[in-house]
Scaffold this motif. Structure first.
Motif, PDB file in Angstrom:
ATOM      1  N   ASN A 119      18.429   0.755 -42.320  1.00  0.00           N
ATOM      2  CA  ASN A 119      18.144   1.851 -43.256  1.00  0.00           C
ATOM      3  C   ASN A 119      18.065   1.348 -44.693  1.00  0.00           C
ATOM      4  N   ALA A 120      17.475   2.188 -45.512  1.00  0.00           N
ATOM      5  CA  ALA A 120      17.527   2.005 -46.953  1.00  0.00           C
ATOM      6  C   ALA A 120      18.653   2.909 -47.434  1.00  0.00           C
ATOM      7  N   SER A 121      19.491   2.411 -48.325  1.00  0.00           N
ATOM      8  CA  SER A 121      20.577   3.274 -48.777  1.00  0.00           C
ATOM      9  C   SER A 121      20.949   2.999 -50.226  1.00  0.00           C
ATOM     10  N   GLY A 122      21.705   3.919 -50.786  1.00  0.00           N
ATOM     11  CA  GLY A 122      22.165   3.777 -52.156  1.00  0.00           C
ATOM     12  C   GLY A 122      23.462   2.972 -52.183  1.00  0.00           C
ATOM     13  N   CYS A 123      23.614   2.143 -53.196  1.00  0.00           N
ATOM     14  CA  CYS A 123      24.807   1.291 -53.299  1.00  0.00           C
ATOM     15  C   CYS A 123      25.897   2.027 -54.090  1.00  0.00           C
ATOM     16  N   PHE A 128      18.884  13.669 -53.196  1.00  0.00           N
ATOM     17  CA  PHE A 128      19.832  12.578 -53.409  1.00  0.00           C
ATOM     18  C   PHE A 128      21.165  13.201 -53.822  1.00  0.00           C
ATOM     19  N   GLU A 129      22.214  12.404 -53.821  1.00  0.00           N
ATOM     20  CA  GLU A 129      23.546  12.916 -54.118  1.00  0.00           C
ATOM     21  C   GLU A 129      23.702  13.164 -55.623  1.00  0.00           C
ATOM     22  N   THR A 130      24.712  13.934 -55.952  1.00  0.00           N
ATOM     23  CA  THR A 130      25.067  14.089 -57.365  1.00  0.00           C
ATOM     24  C   THR A 130      26.038  12.962 -57.736  1.00  0.00           C
ATOM     25  N   THR A 182      18.939  -0.195 -51.689  1.00  0.00           N
ATOM     26  CA  THR A 182      17.701  -0.174 -52.482  1.00  0.00           C
ATOM     27  C   THR A 182      17.924   0.182 -53.945  1.00  0.00           C
ATOM     28  N   ASN A 183      19.022   0.859 -54.224  1.00  0.00           N
ATOM     29  CA  ASN A 183      19.274   1.348 -55.597  1.00  0.00           C
ATOM     30  C   ASN A 183      20.765   1.550 -55.777  1.00  0.00           C
ATOM     31  N   MET A 184      21.212   1.524 -57.016  1.00  0.00           N
ATOM     32  CA  MET A 184      22.600   1.924 -57.267  1.00  0.00           C
ATOM     33  C   MET A 184      22.637   3.446 -57.101  1.00  0.00           C
TER      34      MET A 184
HETATM   35  N1  HPA Z   1      21.094   8.123 -51.464  1.00  0.00           N
HETATM   36  C1  HPA Z   1      20.762   8.553 -50.230  1.00  0.00           C
HETATM   37  N2  HPA Z   1      19.846   7.960 -49.494  1.00  0.00           N
HETATM   38  C2  HPA Z   1      19.228   6.889 -50.000  1.00  0.00           C
HETATM   39  C3  HPA Z   1      19.524   6.388 -51.281  1.00  0.00           C
HETATM   40  C4  HPA Z   1      20.510   7.050 -52.056  1.00  0.00           C
HETATM   41  O1  HPA Z   1      20.844   6.658 -53.188  1.00  0.00           O
HETATM   42  N3  HPA Z   1      18.729   5.309 -51.469  1.00  0.00           N
HETATM   43  C5  HPA Z   1      17.988   5.150 -50.354  1.00  0.00           C
HETATM   44  N4  HPA Z   1      18.284   6.100 -49.447  1.00  0.00           N
END
Ligand code: HPA
Length: 273
Positions: free
Chosen positions: A114-118, A194-196, A236-238
């Motif tokens: 997955n791509a996710s936020g750090c 996206f999250e707060t 993928t991103n902070m």
């Molecule tokens: N939050 C949730 N899902 C995501 C993010 C994130 O910052 N980046 C990539 N997928």
């Protein structure tokens, strides 16, 4: 859907078997921006999701919507290039259906990406994280409803879902190959917003290192059937609020392109080992 779920899983798997997808060793689910990995499969059988009974075609940018089957790194691999996300319908059974089909096909290992936020502030965007554990913040579970006993028990144990021995082997190989691979806890939110920043602070407090909108349903389905599960997150991103700037879907897909080479090497290791 619950009553005939078993029949639907079988129908999809039978269709795939009759189209040459036979006795795969390993299943792979590719995350946003990471679908290019499927090009590595030798002599691939490519089946569009639209042809597979009961399989919902996802419509997310960065996802191909194809099943690819073939040999890679000495294994028979079936790849889902395209994921159906929970936020597309709010239907957890639909979301986890592709993973159920992979289980029915007889895979022994499921590699979920997955791509996710750090969330972890000591890491940086662009890094790869091996999932050591997860936190499910969706309020959902793909096993809710009648238990399909032939796949696994009503109350499956989740203690060793992300097998510690397998993780340590993967990390050792990655480190020998000069790849920086961290390890941490993946937290699933439903999205699609996206999250707060406050939610990200909460995730950090409860022990999450990364945050995303997928993977947990598939990990639960695979764990239910006693499969080996490997989870790989591209950070993928902070996450929101870590930096003083908004998040965009474009930076997520762009980071996938940039990290493609390293991601592919870690995937090769996770398949081969
Ligand atoms: N939050 C949730 N899902 C995501 C993010 C994130 O910052 N980046 C990539 N997928």
């Amino acid at each position: 859907m619950d009553g005939n779920l078993r029949a639907m899983i079988r129908e999809a798997a039978d269709y795939l078997r009759s189209n040459g997808v036979t006795e795969p060793d390993t299943g792979v689910i590719l995350g946003t921006g990471l679908n290019g990995y499927s090009d590595r499969i030798e002599d691939p059988v490519v089946i569009p999701y639209a042809e597979i009974p009961h399989m919902s075609p996802g419509k997310v940018e960065g996802h191909r919507g194809q099943l690819i089957y073939g040999r890679h790194k000495g294994k028979k691999v079936v790849i889902l290039a395209g994921r159906y996300h929970y936020y597309e319908s709010g239907d957890i059974v639909l979301t986890s259906f592709p993973a159920r089909v992979l289980v029915e096909l007889g895979i022994k290992r499921l590699i979920i990406t997955n791509a996710s936020g750090c969330v972890n502030e000591s890491w940086k965007a662009g890094q790869l994280m091996l999932i050591s554990d997860h936190i499910n913040l969706t309020g959902q579970n793909p096993l809710i409803g009648a238990n399909l006993d032939e796949y696994g028990p009503r109350f499956p144990d989740m203690t060793y879902t992300y097998d510690p021995e397998l993780r340590s082997k993967i990390r050792k190989k990655a480190s020998e190959a000069g790849i920086e691979l961290t390890e941490g806890v993946y937290t699933m939110m439903t999205g699609p917003s996206f999250e707060t920043p406050a939610e990200i602070r909460m995730v950090r407090i409860i022990g999450g290192d990364a945050v995303g909108m997928s993977s947990v349903p598939e990990a639960i389905i695979a764990s239910h059937s006693g499969l080996e599960v490997v989870g790989i997150s591209l950070l993928t991103n902070m996450a929101a609020g870590v930096l003083d700037q908004p998040l965009t879907a474009e930076e997520v897909t762009e980071a996938g392109r940039k990290a493609e080479a390293e991601f592919s090497r870690v995937m090769d290791i996770a398949i081969e080992i």
